[in-house]
Design a protein around this motif. Structure first.
Motif, mmCIF file in Angstrom:
data_model
loop_
_atom_site.group_PDB
_atom_site.id
_atom_site.type_symbol
_atom_site.label_atom_id
_atom_site.label_comp_id
_atom_site.label_asym_id
_atom_site.label_seq_id
_atom_site.Cartn_x
_atom_site.Cartn_y
_atom_site.Cartn_z
ATOM 1 N N ARG A 373 -4.449 -14.283 5.215
ATOM 2 C CA ARG A 373 -5.247 -15.454 5.615
ATOM 3 C C ARG A 373 -6.621 -14.902 5.941
ATOM 4 N NH1 ARG A 373 -1.034 -18.224 9.917
ATOM 5 N NH2 ARG A 373 0.266 -19.003 8.395
ATOM 6 N N ARG A 374 -7.023 -13.568 5.730
ATOM 7 C CA ARG A 374 -8.442 -13.363 5.940
ATOM 8 C C ARG A 374 -8.370 -12.269 4.745
ATOM 9 N NH1 ARG A 374 -11.448 -13.015 10.197
ATOM 10 N NH2 ARG A 374 -12.599 -11.779 9.334
ATOM 11 N N SER A 375 -9.302 -12.690 3.814
ATOM 12 C CA SER A 375 -9.747 -12.068 2.438
ATOM 13 C C SER A 375 -10.497 -10.654 2.584
ATOM 14 C CB SER A 375 -10.585 -13.006 1.837
ATOM 15 O OG SER A 375 -11.918 -13.309 2.298
ATOM 16 N N ASP A 376 -10.902 -10.623 3.919
ATOM 17 C CA ASP A 376 -11.699 -9.279 4.112
ATOM 18 C C ASP A 376 -10.801 -8.115 4.518
ATOM 19 O OD1 ASP A 376 -11.427 -10.404 6.538
ATOM 20 O OD2 ASP A 376 -13.614 -9.937 7.121
ATOM 21 N N ALA A 377 -9.593 -8.301 4.742
ATOM 22 C CA ALA A 377 -8.738 -7.428 5.676
ATOM 23 C C ALA A 377 -7.984 -6.836 4.442
ATOM 24 C CB ALA A 377 -7.882 -8.183 6.269
ATOM 25 N N GLU A 399 6.311 -18.755 5.681
ATOM 26 C CA GLU A 399 5.188 -19.269 6.402
ATOM 27 C C GLU A 399 3.932 -18.772 5.886
ATOM 28 O OE1 GLU A 399 2.524 -17.961 10.679
ATOM 29 O OE2 GLU A 399 4.628 -17.105 10.106
ATOM 30 N N LEU A 400 3.908 -17.500 5.100
ATOM 31 C CA LEU A 400 2.619 -17.487 4.067
ATOM 32 C C LEU A 400 2.562 -17.494 2.621
ATOM 33 C CD1 LEU A 400 2.259 -13.804 5.733
ATOM 34 C CD2 LEU A 400 1.169 -15.854 6.563
ATOM 35 N N GLY A 401 3.982 -17.950 2.048
ATOM 36 C CA GLY A 401 4.036 -18.083 0.700
ATOM 37 C C GLY A 401 2.934 -19.146 0.111
ATOM 38 N N PRO A 402 3.006 -20.391 0.697
ATOM 39 C CA PRO A 402 1.885 -21.207 0.165
ATOM 40 C C PRO A 402 0.485 -20.890 0.209
ATOM 41 C CG PRO A 402 3.570 -22.461 1.828
ATOM 42 C CD PRO A 402 3.775 -20.877 1.755
ATOM 43 N N ASP A 403 0.174 -20.181 1.250
ATOM 44 C CA ASP A 403 -1.355 -19.815 1.146
ATOM 45 C C ASP A 403 -1.514 -18.718 0.089
ATOM 46 O OD1 ASP A 403 -1.958 -21.876 3.334
ATOM 47 O OD2 ASP A 403 -1.968 -20.122 4.906
ATOM 48 N N LEU A 404 -0.492 -17.902 0.089
ATOM 49 C CA LEU A 404 -0.874 -16.650 -1.045
ATOM 50 C C LEU A 404 -0.490 -17.067 -2.264
ATOM 51 C CD1 LEU A 404 1.196 -13.294 -0.505
ATOM 52 C CD2 LEU A 404 1.149 -14.368 -2.794
ATOM 53 N N LEU A 405 0.113 -17.937 -2.738
ATOM 54 C CA LEU A 405 0.367 -18.568 -3.997
ATOM 55 C C LEU A 405 -0.863 -19.325 -4.613
ATOM 56 C CD1 LEU A 405 4.036 -19.581 -4.397
ATOM 57 C CD2 LEU A 405 3.021 -17.650 -5.219
ATOM 58 N N ALA A 406 -1.295 -20.044 -3.482
ATOM 59 C CA ALA A 406 -2.670 -20.995 -3.590
ATOM 60 C C ALA A 406 -3.746 -20.072 -3.966
ATOM 61 C CB ALA A 406 -2.883 -21.819 -2.518
ATOM 62 N N GLU A 407 -3.874 -18.873 -3.400
ATOM 63 C CA GLU A 407 -5.043 -17.897 -3.632
ATOM 64 C C GLU A 407 -4.780 -17.105 -4.888
ATOM 65 O OE1 GLU A 407 -7.551 -14.453 -1.479
ATOM 66 O OE2 GLU A 407 -6.309 -15.324 -0.548
ATOM 67 N N ILE A 421 -10.530 -8.286 -7.932
ATOM 68 C CA ILE A 421 -9.477 -7.328 -8.514
ATOM 69 C C ILE A 421 -8.603 -6.714 -7.205
ATOM 70 C CG2 ILE A 421 -8.699 -5.321 -9.620
ATOM 71 C CD1 ILE A 421 -9.145 -7.908 -11.475
ATOM 72 N N GLY A 422 -9.389 -6.171 -6.374
ATOM 73 C CA GLY A 422 -8.732 -5.504 -5.220
ATOM 74 C C GLY A 422 -7.892 -6.539 -4.258
ATOM 75 N N ARG A 423 -8.411 -7.783 -4.376
ATOM 76 C CA ARG A 423 -7.897 -8.718 -3.468
ATOM 77 C C ARG A 423 -6.658 -9.224 -4.305
ATOM 78 N NH1 ARG A 423 -6.358 -10.748 1.181
ATOM 79 N NH2 ARG A 423 -6.177 -13.005 1.439
ATOM 80 N N GLN A 424 -6.750 -9.598 -5.470
ATOM 81 C CA GLN A 424 -5.705 -9.701 -6.282
ATOM 82 C C GLN A 424 -4.308 -8.641 -6.189
ATOM 83 O OE1 GLN A 424 -7.509 -10.508 -10.060
ATOM 84 N NE2 GLN A 424 -7.497 -12.733 -9.641
ATOM 85 N N VAL A 425 -4.740 -7.444 -6.202
ATOM 86 C CA VAL A 425 -3.637 -6.545 -6.154
ATOM 87 C C VAL A 425 -3.127 -6.383 -4.719
ATOM 88 C CG1 VAL A 425 -3.375 -4.157 -5.928
ATOM 89 C CG2 VAL A 425 -4.895 -4.823 -7.695
ATOM 90 N N GLN A 426 -3.801 -6.796 -3.787
ATOM 91 C CA GLN A 426 -3.299 -6.729 -2.477
ATOM 92 C C GLN A 426 -2.345 -7.896 -2.107
ATOM 93 O OE1 GLN A 426 -5.838 -7.846 0.999
ATOM 94 N NE2 GLN A 426 -4.873 -6.141 1.935
ATOM 95 N N LEU A 427 -2.651 -9.092 -2.805
ATOM 96 C CA LEU A 427 -1.760 -10.184 -2.560
ATOM 97 C C LEU A 427 -0.498 -9.969 -3.346
ATOM 98 C CD1 LEU A 427 -4.374 -13.141 -2.982
ATOM 99 C CD2 LEU A 427 -3.029 -12.523 -0.797
ATOM 100 N N ILE A 430 1.753 -7.700 -1.456
ATOM 101 C CA ILE A 430 2.412 -8.747 -0.179
ATOM 102 C C ILE A 430 3.507 -9.303 -0.693
ATOM 103 C CG2 ILE A 430 1.716 -10.341 1.686
ATOM 104 C CD1 ILE A 430 -0.970 -9.151 1.839
ATOM 105 N N ALA A 431 3.338 -10.023 -2.011
ATOM 106 C CA ALA A 431 4.394 -10.833 -2.462
ATOM 107 C C ALA A 431 5.632 -10.051 -2.534
ATOM 108 C CB ALA A 431 4.010 -11.411 -3.747
ATOM 109 N N ARG A 432 5.159 -8.828 -3.139
ATOM 110 C CA ARG A 432 6.563 -7.827 -3.643
ATOM 111 C C ARG A 432 7.272 -7.600 -2.323
ATOM 112 N NH1 ARG A 432 8.006 -4.888 -7.740
ATOM 113 N NH2 ARG A 432 7.370 -6.638 -8.837
ATOM 114 N N LEU A 433 6.312 -7.260 -1.044
ATOM 115 C CA LEU A 433 6.922 -6.853 0.151
ATOM 116 C C LEU A 433 7.605 -8.047 0.850
ATOM 117 C CD1 LEU A 433 6.822 -4.758 2.550
ATOM 118 C CD2 LEU A 433 4.695 -6.100 3.316
#
Length: 806
Positions: A373-377, A399-407, A421-427, A430-433
């Motif tokens: 939910r925080r893109s700078d984290a 809980e987080l799936g809709p927001d994660l997939l939307a981004e 790129i760093g943000r997409q890698v992180q998401l 998280i999806a794998r986690l």
């Protein structure tokens, strides 16, 4: 311990004079101390004070209570009050002297002596007062009273304590000015500080609760009335107007913010509890940890400080403390920052293996939630083992799936391309986690990542991306496939990317375009032969252009980029790969461009034009076809294959090719002009050319006549001089363009050549002129040579009828 005391007043009892002086001085006080004390013990009533104040008015006057540092290292604790008498400036000061290294009895803080019953307002009998052994505190600073005062000053607490920290850490810092309507409120501020500051700093803090002239005060904390604060400016003073508008904006000091929140929470006992924890003076960590443990809500900086402090000493926390800290850190908050999340991540890592997973699982859930939910984290995500139960992971994914997939599937431009790129890698991590199934979304995610990578050939997230590709095979397959497709249309961007990020090509994927992009830099470094470099790049693809023509497009883009092949290179490309491959790859347009942009003296261009017209009759548009036909016409004229009517054919083809490239026109018209300058030219074509009245065509003839080959021939062949003289003196009525050109050629080209000829060569020219024309042609030549400018239209008209070759 007992302390010497002294009294200083503006007038002795029973006197009306105003000369201030010491009226009682204890034994053992050095004279230099008395000299300094005189500068500190005076009193100036507030602005607008009555000249004859009543007893009630005197009680309302501010009280100067000061703790002052003296030059010898000693201190003076004093109380100065206004007293009655004639005039408003009468005062009495009572002080005690603390030699260097001594404190008040019982190590009491100086501020505790505020309004102590031991202070006197009159001079005692005798000139040497007894030493004093105690300054018992008054009831003015009861705990509830201080709590009420702190709450009333909530907006100023953090800013004042931030300045107090600075002045304690660096005594030369700006002095603190507290603007209050009552000097007692300034004393309360000092009492608040005494409860918070480290003991040594609290003992050394110098202050005065009232002065009319703060700019002349040497105290670290200075109290003034509002009437005396309006002109207080400059870098040396930090003014806090506690009677005016509340300050705006946060204070960038976690320690001061935490102090303020504890005072607002009416829990000063936490200061003593925090003082017993390890940490540097003014460290926010111990104080913040204690506050959170006690249920005091803190801001993001305070929570981060508590997490960092606990992360540095996880061995010192018991399970109950961990539970309370975790509960406080994970409580709902809308002000979390990336720095706070990083601190929580450090705490989680430090606690791993030291406490039960159930105690830290909320921290792991918080980190994942903040990361989504925080893109700078941008954080190091917790391991899967940080979650106590699979059910917790499933619940978090829901809980987080809709927001994660939307981004992940968004084409948002919120980030710079490097950050994206760093943000997409992180998401994706998280999806794998969270065991999220991205099968349906992965193609669009990979497409978006591929486009982002090509837009940022030096992505900030390059190392993280490579780690992700090692971790998630499905993402690697999808991303490399998308990059391979995009490399077909943006080969240079893909080449640049691969020089910065070593993407892995291992596995079963063919990836011909990416492999070519990876090979291109080495191929181009091998030499200047671009055709050889093309062969090297095509070999890297693993496919022949005949089997997969699109590799040809990528290879051409890599080797030539925005440049155009030469006509010779284009002929080789066409001959080696065939028209079908170029047609499918779309590279035929590069070959056309090579022909049309070739220099006018490039003989390969006309041959290439001939091949292109034969190979791509349907692909080339009408204008391009006309331009190529102009080049082909030049080829046919040179080879003798062109039908009669050259000038008319040239003009017709030019009309189809408009707007024609200058080099194409120069090539075609130049070729025609050079042939018409040859002695073996077809006379009918020369006649048609002279009468075409085409300025560009005739100008091309003029340029050709000035070419080095023509000049060399004129100097070497008298017969050629005679031939050119005959042509250039003919057809005077053919048109303005021809008349101007032939006159210029006679004067600017032929005359300089003839001027340098020997006598025998001149005679040879005259004989050739007579042989090819007539005796009058020879005579005209002699006249023209001897009389520059005398050769006119009339002579040209006479000769025109007699020139047999025209």
């Amino acid at each position: 311990m007992s302390l010497a005391q002294l009294h200083y007043t503006s007038a002795s009892a029973g006197e009306d004079g105003v000369g201030a002086r010491f009226t009682a001085v204890g034994g053992g006080i050095p004279t230099p101390v008395l000299t300094e004390a005189e500068q500190l013990l005076g009193y100036e009533p507030p602005a607008g004070a009555p000249y004859h104040p009543t007893a009630a008015e005197l009680r309302s006057f501010p009280e100067t209570f000061s703790f002052s540092a003296l030059s010898d290292g000693s201190h003076l604790l004093s109380r100065t009050v206004a007293i009655g008498g004639s005039g408003a400036g009468h005062f009495h000061a009572h002080a005690v002297h603390l030699p260097a290294g001594t404190r008040l009895p019982g190590d009491a803080l100086p501020i505790t002596a505020w309004r102590s019953p031991s202070w006197a307002s009159t001079t005692p009998d005798g000139g040497t007062p007894d030493r004093i052994s105690a300054l018992p505190a008054s009831a003015a600073f009861g705990q509830e009273a201080l709590n009420d005062f702190a709450v009333s000053r909530s907006p100023w607490l953090a800013a004042v304590f931030a300045d107090l920290r600075r002045v304690c850490e660096k005594p030369s810092s700006a002095q603190i000015v507290l603007v209050e309507r009552q000097s007692a409120d300034v004393a309360r501020w000092i009492a608040l500080a005494g409860a918070v500051l480290p003991p040594e700093d609290a003992q050394r803090l110098t202050f005065t609760t009232y002065t009319r002239r703060p700019a002349h005060s040497s105290h670290q904390v200075i109290g003034v009335l509002p009437d005396d604060a309006h002109e207080l400016t400059g870098p040396g003073l930090r003014v806090h107007a506690c009677t005016g508008r509340a300050p705006e904006g946060p204070v960038d000091d976690a320690w001061a913010e935490t102090v303020a929140r504890i005072w607002r929470g009416r829990a000063p006992e936490l200061f003593r509890a925090a003082a017993g924890l390890p940490g540097e003076p003014f460290a926010a960590g111990p104080l913040a940890f204690t506050a959170l443990h006690a249920g005091i809500a803190l801001g993001p900086d305070g929570r981060a400080a508590a997490a960092d402090w606990a992360a540095e000493r996880p061995y010192a926390l018991d399970e109950q403390q961990v539970h309370r800290l975790t509960t406080a850190l994970t409580a709902p908050a809308d002000d979390r920052t990336a720095a706070e999340s990083a601190s929580v991540a450090r705490l989680l890592a430090a606690l791993e293996g030291r406490v039960p997973v159930g105690a830290t699982a909320p921290l792991a859930a918080l980190l994942v939630t903040e990361a989504v939910r925080r893109s700078d984290a941008v954080l190091a995500l917790p391991p899967r083992s940080a979650f106590a139960e699979p059910a917790a992971v499933k619940e978090l994914a829901e809980e987080l799936g809709p927001d994660l997939l939307a981004e992940l599937t968004s084409e948002s431009t919120e980030f710079t391309v490097g950050e994206a790129i760093g943000r997409q890698v992180q998401l994706l991590r998280i999806a794998r986690l969270l065991d999220m199934d991205l099968t349906d979304q992965l193609p669009s995610v990979a497409r978006h990542m591929a486009r982002t990578l090509l837009a940022a050939p030096t992505p900030e997230g390059g190392p993280a991306l490579l780690d992700l590709l090692d971790e998630q095979f499905d993402v690697r397959t999808a991303l490399l496939g998308e990059l391979d497709q995009l490399a077909l249309t943006a080969p240079s961007a893909a080449e640049e990317l691969l020089t910065r990020v070593a993407l892995p090509f291992t596995g079963a994927q063919a990836l011909p375009h990416l492999r070519m992009c990876a090979e291109a830099p080495r191929a181009k470094e091998q030499g200047s032969d671009r055709i050889m470099a093309l062969h090297t790049v095509l070999r890297a693809a693993g496919f022949s252009p005949f089997a997969e023509p699109l590799v040809l497009r990528t290879a051409v883009g890599l080797i030539w980029g925005d440049a155009t092949p030469t006509a010779g290179e284009a002929r080789l490309l066409l001959g080696e790969s065939g028209s079908d491959s170029h047609r499918t790859a779309g590279t035929w347009s590069h070959l056309v461009a090579a022909a049309l942009s070739a220099p006018s003296d490039d003989a390969e261009a006309a041959e290439l034009a001939h091949d292109l017209l034969r190979c791509f009759p349907r692909e080339i548009d009408a204008r391009g076809r006309g331009a190529l036909q102009l080049l082909e016409f030049a080829r046919d004229v040179r080879s003798g294959e062109s039908a009669p009517g050259w000038p008319d054919r040239a003009k017709a083809l030019r009309a189809r090719a408009e707007p024609v490239e200058p080099t194409v026109l120069e090539h075609a018209y130049g070729t025609l002009a050079h042939l018409l300058l040859a002695p073996e030219r077809p006379e009918a074509e020369l006649y048609a050319f002279v009468h075409s009245d085409d300025p560009d065509l005739i100008a091309a003839y003029g340029r050709a006549a000035r070419h080095d080959t023509v000049l060399a021939r004129l100097r070497a062949e008298p017969a050629y001089v005679a031939d050119c003289f005959t042509v250039w003196t003919s057809h005077p009525h053919a048109g303005r363009a021809w008349s101007e050109t032939r006159a210029a050629l006679l004067e600017e080209v032929l005359r300089p050549v003839v001027r340098d000829l020997s006598g025998s060569e001149i005679a040879a020219v005259e004989k050739a002129a007579e042989r090819t024309g007539s005796s009058r042609t020879a005579e005209a030549f002699r006249t023209w040579r001897r009389r520059p400018g005398a050769f006119g239209r009339r002579l040209g008209s006479r000769l025109a009828a007699r020139v047999r070759r025209i």
